[in-house]
Design a protein around this motif. Structure first.
Motif, PDB file in Angstrom:
ATOM      1  N   HIS A 119       0.771  -1.088   0.002  1.00 49.75           N
ATOM      2  CA  HIS A 119      -0.004   0.027  -0.261  1.00 49.75           C
ATOM      3  C   HIS A 119       1.084   1.328  -0.038  1.00 49.75           C
ATOM      4  O   HIS A 119       0.538   2.379  -0.827  1.00 49.75           O
ATOM      5  CB  HIS A 119      -0.673  -0.108   1.423  1.00 49.75           C
ATOM      6  CG  HIS A 119      -1.997   1.009   1.347  1.00 49.75           C
ATOM      7  ND1 HIS A 119      -3.215   0.890   0.433  1.00 49.75           N
ATOM      8  CD2 HIS A 119      -2.066   2.219   2.046  1.00 49.75           C
ATOM      9  CE1 HIS A 119      -3.751   1.744   0.722  1.00 49.75           C
ATOM     10  NE2 HIS A 119      -3.233   2.751   1.579  1.00 49.75           N
ATOM     11  N   HIS A 120       1.911   1.084   0.941  1.00 46.03           N
ATOM     12  CA  HIS A 120       2.674   2.428   0.993  1.00 46.03           C
ATOM     13  C   HIS A 120       3.568   2.547  -0.311  1.00 46.03           C
ATOM     14  O   HIS A 120       3.649   3.902  -0.821  1.00 46.03           O
ATOM     15  CB  HIS A 120       3.728   2.020   2.134  1.00 46.03           C
ATOM     16  CG  HIS A 120       4.760   3.072   2.273  1.00 46.03           C
ATOM     17  ND1 HIS A 120       4.270   4.184   3.256  1.00 46.03           N
ATOM     18  CD2 HIS A 120       6.057   3.561   1.667  1.00 46.03           C
ATOM     19  CE1 HIS A 120       5.476   5.155   3.128  1.00 46.03           C
ATOM     20  NE2 HIS A 120       6.368   4.670   2.334  1.00 46.03           N
ATOM     21  N   GLU A 121       4.010   1.524  -0.880  1.00 44.37           N
ATOM     22  CA  GLU A 121       4.900   1.636  -2.338  1.00 44.37           C
ATOM     23  C   GLU A 121       3.943   2.059  -3.521  1.00 44.37           C
ATOM     24  O   GLU A 121       4.639   2.662  -4.402  1.00 44.37           O
ATOM     25  CB  GLU A 121       5.591   0.133  -2.387  1.00 44.37           C
ATOM     26  CG  GLU A 121       7.001  -0.023  -1.664  1.00 44.37           C
ATOM     27  CD  GLU A 121       7.205  -1.341  -1.643  1.00 44.37           C
ATOM     28  OE1 GLU A 121       6.678  -2.275  -2.225  1.00 44.37           O
ATOM     29  OE2 GLU A 121       8.227  -1.538  -0.671  1.00 44.37           O
ATOM     30  N   ASN A 122       2.778   1.824  -3.232  1.00 40.03           N
ATOM     31  CA  ASN A 122       1.593   2.389  -4.404  1.00 40.03           C
ATOM     32  C   ASN A 122       1.443   3.682  -3.957  1.00 40.03           C
ATOM     33  O   ASN A 122       0.783   4.500  -4.876  1.00 40.03           O
ATOM     34  CB  ASN A 122       0.528   1.592  -4.187  1.00 40.03           C
ATOM     35  CG  ASN A 122       0.725   0.203  -4.652  1.00 40.03           C
ATOM     36  OD1 ASN A 122       1.780  -0.180  -5.600  1.00 40.03           O
ATOM     37  ND2 ASN A 122      -0.225  -0.770  -4.559  1.00 40.03           N
ATOM     38  N   SER A 153      -4.093   5.965   5.873  1.00 41.21           N
ATOM     39  CA  SER A 153      -5.531   6.034   6.485  1.00 41.21           C
ATOM     40  C   SER A 153      -6.736   5.488   5.385  1.00 41.21           C
ATOM     41  O   SER A 153      -7.657   5.281   5.687  1.00 41.21           O
ATOM     42  CB  SER A 153      -6.075   7.265   6.905  1.00 41.21           C
ATOM     43  OG  SER A 153      -5.906   8.337   5.926  1.00 41.21           O
ATOM     44  N   GLN A 154      -6.251   5.130   4.134  1.00 36.69           N
ATOM     45  CA  GLN A 154      -6.820   4.704   3.103  1.00 36.69           C
ATOM     46  C   GLN A 154      -7.173   2.989   3.269  1.00 36.69           C
ATOM     47  O   GLN A 154      -8.148   2.540   2.659  1.00 36.69           O
ATOM     48  CB  GLN A 154      -6.531   4.894   1.690  1.00 36.69           C
ATOM     49  CG  GLN A 154      -7.010   6.374   1.188  1.00 36.69           C
ATOM     50  CD  GLN A 154      -6.291   6.646  -0.130  1.00 36.69           C
ATOM     51  OE1 GLN A 154      -5.571   5.845  -0.428  1.00 36.69           O
ATOM     52  NE2 GLN A 154      -6.955   7.627  -0.504  1.00 36.69           N
ATOM     53  N   LEU A 155      -6.409   2.290   4.033  1.00 38.90           N
ATOM     54  CA  LEU A 155      -6.513   0.897   4.042  1.00 38.90           C
ATOM     55  C   LEU A 155      -7.702   0.743   4.992  1.00 38.90           C
ATOM     56  O   LEU A 155      -8.158   1.260   5.766  1.00 38.90           O
ATOM     57  CB  LEU A 155      -5.293   0.537   5.209  1.00 38.90           C
ATOM     58  CG  LEU A 155      -3.949   0.191   4.475  1.00 38.90           C
ATOM     59  CD1 LEU A 155      -2.725   0.034   5.368  1.00 38.90           C
ATOM     60  CD2 LEU A 155      -3.994  -0.915   3.522  1.00 38.90           C
ATOM     61  N   GLU A 156      -8.432  -0.336   4.608  1.00 39.47           N
ATOM     62  CA  GLU A 156      -9.718  -0.683   5.102  1.00 39.47           C
ATOM     63  C   GLU A 156      -9.590  -2.086   5.559  1.00 39.47           C
ATOM     64  O   GLU A 156      -8.976  -2.878   5.108  1.00 39.47           O
ATOM     65  CB  GLU A 156     -10.886  -0.480   4.171  1.00 39.47           C
ATOM     66  CG  GLU A 156     -11.391   0.826   3.888  1.00 39.47           C
ATOM     67  CD  GLU A 156     -12.043   0.780   2.566  1.00 39.47           C
ATOM     68  OE1 GLU A 156     -13.051   0.064   2.661  1.00 39.47           O
ATOM     69  OE2 GLU A 156     -11.732   1.518   1.673  1.00 39.47           O
ATOM     70  N   LEU A 157     -10.584  -2.343   6.526  1.00 40.79           N
ATOM     71  CA  LEU A 157     -10.521  -3.400   7.176  1.00 40.79           C
ATOM     72  C   LEU A 157     -10.895  -4.746   6.425  1.00 40.79           C
ATOM     73  O   LEU A 157     -10.268  -5.638   6.513  1.00 40.79           O
ATOM     74  CB  LEU A 157     -11.816  -3.656   8.349  1.00 40.79           C
ATOM     75  CG  LEU A 157     -11.539  -4.743   9.314  1.00 40.79           C
ATOM     76  CD1 LEU A 157     -10.433  -4.402  10.239  1.00 40.79           C
ATOM     77  CD2 LEU A 157     -12.828  -4.331  10.187  1.00 40.79           C
ATOM     78  N   LYS A 158     -11.566  -4.633   5.250  1.00 40.82           N
ATOM     79  CA  LYS A 158     -11.696  -5.676   4.386  1.00 40.82           C
ATOM     80  C   LYS A 158     -10.368  -6.304   3.761  1.00 40.82           C
ATOM     81  O   LYS A 158     -10.387  -7.294   3.328  1.00 40.82           O
ATOM     82  CB  LYS A 158     -13.043  -5.523   3.136  1.00 40.82           C
ATOM     83  CG  LYS A 158     -12.480  -4.007   2.500  1.00 40.82           C
ATOM     84  CD  LYS A 158     -13.562  -3.840   1.551  1.00 40.82           C
ATOM     85  CE  LYS A 158     -13.081  -2.913   0.511  1.00 40.82           C
ATOM     86  NZ  LYS A 158     -13.896  -2.026   0.300  1.00 40.82           N
ATOM     87  N   HIS A 159      -9.515  -5.376   3.565  1.00 44.48           N
ATOM     88  CA  HIS A 159      -8.422  -5.730   2.890  1.00 44.48           C
ATOM     89  C   HIS A 159      -7.516  -6.936   3.762  1.00 44.48           C
ATOM     90  O   HIS A 159      -6.729  -7.461   3.112  1.00 44.48           O
ATOM     91  CB  HIS A 159      -7.263  -4.532   2.793  1.00 44.48           C
ATOM     92  CG  HIS A 159      -7.657  -3.380   1.969  1.00 44.48           C
ATOM     93  ND1 HIS A 159      -7.641  -2.166   2.217  1.00 44.48           N
ATOM     94  CD2 HIS A 159      -8.321  -3.475   0.769  1.00 44.48           C
ATOM     95  CE1 HIS A 159      -7.983  -1.552   0.896  1.00 44.48           C
ATOM     96  NE2 HIS A 159      -8.752  -2.265   0.278  1.00 44.48           N
TER      97      HIS A 159
END
Lengths: 356, 310
Positions: free
Chosen positions: B182-185, B190-196
């Motif tokens: 996520h970071h590398e993209n 804070s855009q990370l979501e639980l469903k991930h």
């Protein structure tokens, strides 16, 4: 302990009863207070007497002295600037921290004779009046205390109880695990919960105790880094802790034995990895000097010839430059004694000259 | 009755779950775990206020060391019971400490069952915390299982208002990988979501060695929420350092960029290439900060003396 409570209860009853009576009668006002005072005095005296006969978990038996610790390490330990920095500072800040979140865990690494045990002893001496003999210092030698591989289960329970009861008696206890690299993994697992961020374990608060793990693991790595520094011409005092910590962590994690794969490292429960650098010739020279002074032969310290003789009787590495002593300051005492004994025949030869 | 509750902890009005305080505590004390804060607060709140809950609330915390799993449970407990962790209704089990010896597993099983029932009988709002679940023998997990299910009563005791929290390191690698990707993209955290995470965590908890492996607990969907604790980046670690400094009364150092950098340098970061995440989370931060503080005391003193001599 139960008896104490019963006694206290009895005194309380006396006190309350007499006061009740005095309130009712309004006459014997003093008797209640007298009994209370005498009970109090008895209480204090009993406590002091107990601490006079046995060791107690407060001053003067337990009294950490930061200044003498600093001075001792500076005067008695040679060539270990990193140790001095980390050990003194970390113990000091842990001791004066009112609410530490976990016990202080130090892991000492280095070759034999570089002073690991000595530092542990100095720490104990500056914390407890009785030093290593204190009941609050537990010196656990893996190969000695847990020799039989088939009894690991027993040892596990034993070790757990030993640690629990010690801290129950005194929160400021110190645990020294010598030869931690030879400690079976199962036993390390038994220690682990004590080192973690828990407020209590089985009802005992561990957050004020200190755990020291001693091992030879990583000694080779430390020597390599120190040697490189030496060969590139920089003073060894410029070596910093960070340079070692990563190496030591990887090493203790991967190398066989003891801390290998152990939860202690992967869970980051060890606060500081402390490297003991291999000693150079000049540091061994300081050791010889210190020993001579201890033996009351201060005159020999300035005798360059004599000191060189002692130094030459020890082994050095690497083969090419012979920069570092391979046994640290171990064997120095024995070698110095030997050289001192050798002097006498020389003296008698002086006599011989006189006679001529 | 009133007098009794004045002296002992009672399971009643005096111990009130405070939703606002819990949220505030998370905000002030836990850094970089937005997923956790949201889901934990909401799930506990709705469970607490639900008069007819069908089953106990079961949370499973996953994440690397030092990300705050233990700390979060402590905060939850402190906001539920007046006496916090010392409350008799909080049952804390550390697998390696409470159940160390495989030989006595039969005893442990009985003991565990007894304690669960006893505590829930005294207070329906009991909290059960299992630390190092990955090291819990599966037989013991089988003992716990019936208590988590949709039963009105187990052994005559109603468990539907209790809370179970399982802590483990399982899946921490997967969490770190997802966060790293996520970071590398170039996306914000804070855009990370639980469903991930939830699916991956479930799979790894089910398949990885130890603990919850192959247990009915997961296949029967008895765990309500799998909560990931993300690895901490430098930014959050420095917040931890600042909190510790403030606690030690050294506000001045919190603004000292050079000092902060020194403490950060003494910690380890991964991956090797970019060094984004702290490998020990906020663990060791306190010890390292203390060390730097007292080192500074030294150098200041010696500098002063040096100047004086000049």
């Amino acid at each position: 302990m139960k008896l104490d409570y019963v006694l206290l209860l009895l005194f309380h009853l006396c006190f309350v009863n007499t006061e009740l009576i005095s309130v009712i009668t309004g006459k014997i006002k003093d008797s209640g207070t007298t009994i209370a005072i005498s009970a109090g005095a008895f209480w204090g005296l009993k406590d002091r007497l107990k601490c006079y006969l046995y060791e107690c978990c407060h001053e003067p038996d337990v009294n950490f002295n930061y200044h003498t610790l600093d001075a001792d390490i500076a005067n008695l330990l040679f060539g270990q600037h990193l140790v001095k920095d980390v050990v003194v500072n970390s113990i000091k800040s842990h001791w004066y921290n009112e609410n530490p979140r976990k016990p202080l865990v130090l892991s000492f690494h280095g070759y034999t004779g570089s002073g690991k045990n000595y530092v542990a002893e100095i720490i104990a001496n500056n914390t407890f009046r009785l030093g290593l003999r204190s009941t609050f210092v537990q010196h656990i030698v893996a190969t000695n205390d847990f020799p039989d591989k088939n009894k690991l289960e027993e040892y596990q329970v034993e070790l757990r109880n030993r640690i629990l009861t010690t801290v129950q008696k005194c929160q400021r206890s110190i645990f020294i695990f010598d030869e931690a690299d030879k400690l079976p993994e199962q036993l390390l697992g038994a220690i682990k919960p004590f080192l973690d961020y828990y407020s209590t374990i089985s009802g005992v608060d561990f957050r004020r105790s200190i755990f020291i793990l001693l091992s030879n693991k990583g000694g080779g790595e430390i020597a390599r880094i120190t040697k490189e520094q030496y060969e590139s011409g920089y003073p060894r005092e410029q070596l910093r802790l960070e340079a070692f910590e990563r190496e030591l962590m990887n090493f203790s994690y991967n190398e066989k034995g003891g801390l290998q794969m152990s939860e202690l490292i992967s869970n980051h429960l060890i606060d500081h990895f402390v490297p003991f650098l291999p000693l150079q010739r000049e540091h061994v020279r300081s050791c010889v000097g210190a020993y001579l002074r201890k033996r009351g032969r201060g005159d020999l310290v300035s005798n360059v010839d004599f000191v060189e003789r002692v130094l030459n009787s020890l082994q050095y590495f690497p083969e090419s430059s012979k920069a570092f002593s391979s046994s640290g300051c171990k064997r120095v005492d024995a070698k110095t004694d030997l050289e001192m004994a050798k002097i006498r025949p020389l003296l008698s030869s002086v006599h011989f000259d006189d006679e001529l | 009755m009133f007098l009794k509750c004045l002296f002992y902890t009672c399971c009643g009005e005096t111990d009130i779950f405070n939703y606002h305080a819990l949220y505030k505590d998370f905000d002030n004390k836990i850094f970089g775990q937005h997923l956790m804060a949201e889901s934990v607060v909401h799930s506990i709140k709705s469970h607490w206020h639900n008069e007819h809950s069908q089953k106990p609330l079961v949370l499973s915390f996953h994440g690397g060391t030092g990300t705050g799993k233990n700390y979060v449970t402590e905060i939850i407990v402190n906001n539920t019971y007046r006496s916090g962790m010392h409350s008799p209704f909080v049952n804390y089990f550390v697998a390696t400490n409470n159940f160390p010896n495989k030989k006595y597993i039969e005893d442990y099983k009985l003991e565990l069952k007894d304690q669960l029932i006893r505590s829930a009988r005294r207070c329906q709002r009991s909290i059960f915390i299992f630390d190092e679940t990955d090291k819990l023998q599966s037989e013991l997990i089988q003992v716990i299982k019936p208590f988590l299910d949709y039963y009105p009563a187990v052994f005559g005791v109603d468990f539907r208002k209790t809370i179970f929290i399982f802590l483990s390191n399982k899946g921490s690698k997967e969490i770190a990988n997802i966060a790293l990707e996520h970071h590398e993209n170039g996306k914000i955290r804070s855009q990370l979501e639980l469903k991930h995470f939830e699916r991956t965590l479930m799979l790894s908890a089910f398949n990885e060695e130890g603990g919850l492996r192959n247990t009915d607990m997961i296949s029967n969907q008895l765990i309500d929420h799998f909560i990931p604790f993300l690895p901490l980046s430098k930014f959050y670690v420095s917040q931890c350092i600042q909190v510790h400094l403030r606690k030690r009364g050294r506000h001045d150092l919190a603004k000292d960029g050079e000092f902060m950098q020194r403490v950060l340098d003494s910690l380890e970061f991964f991956p090797e290439s970019s060094k984004i995440f702290s490998s020990s989370g906020c663990k060791r931060v306190n010890a390292k900060t203390d060390l730097e503080i007292s080192k500074m005391g030294f150098s200041l003193n010696s500098k002063k003396e040096f100047n004086d001599e000049l």
